[in-house]
Write an enzyme that holds these catalytic residues in place. Structure first.
Site, PDB file in Angstrom:
ATOM      1  N   HIS A   1      20.000  55.006 -12.004  1.00 17.86           N
ATOM      2  CA  HIS A   1      20.357  53.968 -11.009  1.00 17.86           C
ATOM      3  C   HIS A   1      21.486  53.068 -11.534  1.00 17.86           C
ATOM      4  CE1 HIS A   1      16.425  54.976  -9.133  1.00 17.86           C
ATOM      5  NE2 HIS A   1      16.018  55.018 -10.396  1.00 17.86           N
TER       6      HIS A   1
ATOM      7  N   GLU B   1      40.885  58.768 -10.788  1.00 17.41           N
ATOM      8  CA  GLU B   1      40.699  58.413  -9.375  1.00 17.41           C
ATOM      9  C   GLU B   1      41.244  59.509  -8.462  1.00 17.41           C
ATOM     10  OE1 GLU B   1      42.340  54.471  -8.761  1.00 17.41           O
ATOM     11  OE2 GLU B   1      41.237  53.729 -10.505  1.00 17.41           O
TER      12      GLU B   1
ATOM     13  N   LYS C   1      47.807  45.334 -16.127  1.00 13.14           N
ATOM     14  CA  LYS C   1      46.984  46.449 -15.672  1.00 13.14           C
ATOM     15  C   LYS C   1      47.308  47.773 -16.349  1.00 13.14           C
ATOM     16  CE  LYS C   1      44.395  46.534 -12.504  1.00 13.14           C
ATOM     17  NZ  LYS C   1      44.220  46.278 -11.136  1.00 13.14           N
TER      18      LYS C   1
ATOM     19  N   SER D   1      50.616  48.664 -12.898  1.00 11.93           N
ATOM     20  CA  SER D   1      50.711  48.035 -11.579  1.00 11.93           C
ATOM     21  C   SER D   1      52.118  47.476 -11.414  1.00 11.93           C
ATOM     22  CB  SER D   1      49.687  46.898 -11.499  1.00 11.93           C
ATOM     23  OG  SER D   1      50.052  45.971 -10.505  1.00 11.93           O
TER      24      SER D   1
END
Ligand code: ARG
Length: 464
Positions: free
Chosen positions: A156, A290, A283, A277
């Site tokens: 979980h 992804e 970043k 970024s």
């Protein structure tokens, strides 16, 4: 418009119809397979006395020349032709004249395209298995290096019990191992040659289908000529297998993204595999992971597309089946890119061992072992569960951990606790005592690594 038909027509094809119908833009990818199939076909025709030796030689030479010229970019496959089959035949006739017109004897584009697609998928199964082989090697290497790299295991997404990085990576090893086995199953089931099935009812020429099949490394010929031209089961099975590969890569990507986050910092993706970024200078993003996760939808889409395309098609060949190509080609490109990119990212990724271990010591990952300790001292498990539950609550209030409590504090909750509890619930003990087959304890993991090394040393593609 260069077409293989037209005799019974009174008008030329409407241009829009022609364009809609044509497949050359994408089936040009099958040139190599189309030529391999045609060569096998004419070699068999000559053996059967249907073509003369000179005709066969001229055709083989012509076909080999076409393949070479396309490879050398001296010959371009243009939309002037309806499909790759028309392109090859028209060029062959241009090159060698009348003998070229005999190549298609005893054949239809229906069994021809069934063969081309089969040859293509068959060779891509090998390529994808090779990529998985490399990924499995990367994983096994990480496993060997991290037998005692402790980390929390989750259920979980809550810390559950401690484990090791080797064990966690081993879970992915099993997934990709099954993928390799699945591809092998499909390879074996599909490896029968449809050529010689004609339009769907075979042919009156005395073709030796077993011979043609053996020339191209098939186990034998397919056994129903109607099914041979109508079957795309193997495409669907293959798309399903690569969908599973993507599903595994996607779950793995999700974990890499979480582990690479500022909160976790279990791993650091190499700069070469990360992106920045345009706005936020600080970043460093896990875009590759992804994208792999994102591209999974695309491969599932190909599977759904083919299942849907095939569901209403009466026997035998129907033009709907031309739709198998673009989605399958795209899915193949996608899965291959994803495995390669993911493997590259994984092999350069830095694992922050201290952070992982520190995380494993927090979050009561030893609570199960604390309960088991009491069980070993004679407390029934359900009671032990309750006692440790109380202990956890006490620790949460005091913002501490079970092993940081004094023996007096422990005894207050249960007099069964003795000084040996600290060793029993230490991170090392929690992991190393788990020695059932498949568990994270070092000895158990070493046995599994041996099996997996053996699996990689005897991979089916290396035995072909
Ligand atoms: N381009 C077709 C396909 O991909 C080739 C087979 C055409 N056969 C036919 N009878 N029109 O399926």
């Amino acid at each position: 418009m260069a077409q293989l038909w037209g005799g019974r027509f009174t008008k030329p094809t409407d241009q829009l119809v022609y364009d809609f119908n044509a497949s050359i833009k994408f089936d040009k990818r099958l040139l190599k397979q189309d030529i391999e199939g045609s060569i096998a076909h004419v070699v068999m025709l000559e053996k059967q006395g249907i073509l003369s030796c000179e005709e066969k030689d001229a055709i083989v030479k012509g076909l080999t020349g076409i393949r070479k010229d396309v490879e050398d970019r001296k010959l371009e496959i243009t939309s002037e032709y309806e499909d790759v089959h028309s392109f090859v035949e028209a060029n062959l006739i241009d090159r060698i004249g009348d003998a070229g017109k005999k190549m298609h004897t005893g054949r239809s584009r229906n069994d021809q395209v069934a063969l081309d697609m089969k040859l293509y998928v068959r060779s891509e199964i090998i390529c994808i298995t090779e990529e998985l082989q490399s990924l499995l090697n990367t994983l096994l290497h990480i496993m060997e290096e991290n037998l005692t790299t402790y980390m929390p295991g989750f259920t979980h997404l809550q810390k559950a019990q401690p484990t090791t990085l080797a064990h966690h990576m081993g879970a992915y090893f099993e997934m990709f191992k099954r993928d390799v086995q699945r591809l092998h199953d499909i390879y074996q089931r599909m490896n029968y040659c449809p050529l010689g099935s004609g339009a769907f009812a075979g042919t009156t020429y005395s073709l030796d289908r077993s011979y043609t099949a053996s020339l191209m490394g098939f186990e034998g010929p397919t056994l129903n000529s109607m099914d041979s031209v109508a079957d795309r089961d193997y495409v669907i099975e293959f798309l399903s297998a690569i969908s599973l590969i993507m599903m595994h890569l996607s779950r793995f990507s999700e974990e890499v993204i979480i582990w690479n986050s500022n909160e976790y910092r279990f791993v650091e993706i190499d700069d070469a595999d990360s992106t920045g970024s345009s706005l936020m200078p600080q970043k460093k993003n896990p875009d590759i992971a992804e994208l792999v996760r994102g591209k999974t939808g695309r491969v599932y889409g190909a599977l759904m597309s083919m299942l849907t395309t095939m569901k209403g098609i009466p026997l035998a060949y129907n033009k709907d089946m031309q739709e198998d190509k673009e989605v399958t080609f795209d899915a193949i490109d996608t899965v291959k890119d994803c495995i390669t990119l993911f493997d590259g990212m994984l092999s350069t990724m830095k694992f922050n061992r201290e952070t992982m271990e520190a995380s494993a010591t927090k979050g009561f990952t030893n609570a199960t072992d604390a309960a088991d300790y009491l069980v070993n001292k004679g407390v029934p498990f359900r009671d032990a569960h309750g006692i440790i539950g109380q202990l956890v609550l006490y620790c949460l209030e005091k913002n501490t951990s079970i092993d940081a409590l004094s023996l007096d504090e422990l005894k207050e909750i249960s007099p069964v606790f003795e000084a040996d509890v600290y060793d029993a619930i230490s991170l090392k003990t929690c992991v190393e005592k788990r020695l059932t087959v498949g568990a994270p304890g070092q000895k158990a993991m070493e046995d599994v690594i041996k099996c997996n090394r053996d699996f990689l040393d005897n991979l089916w593609i290396d035995k072909k």
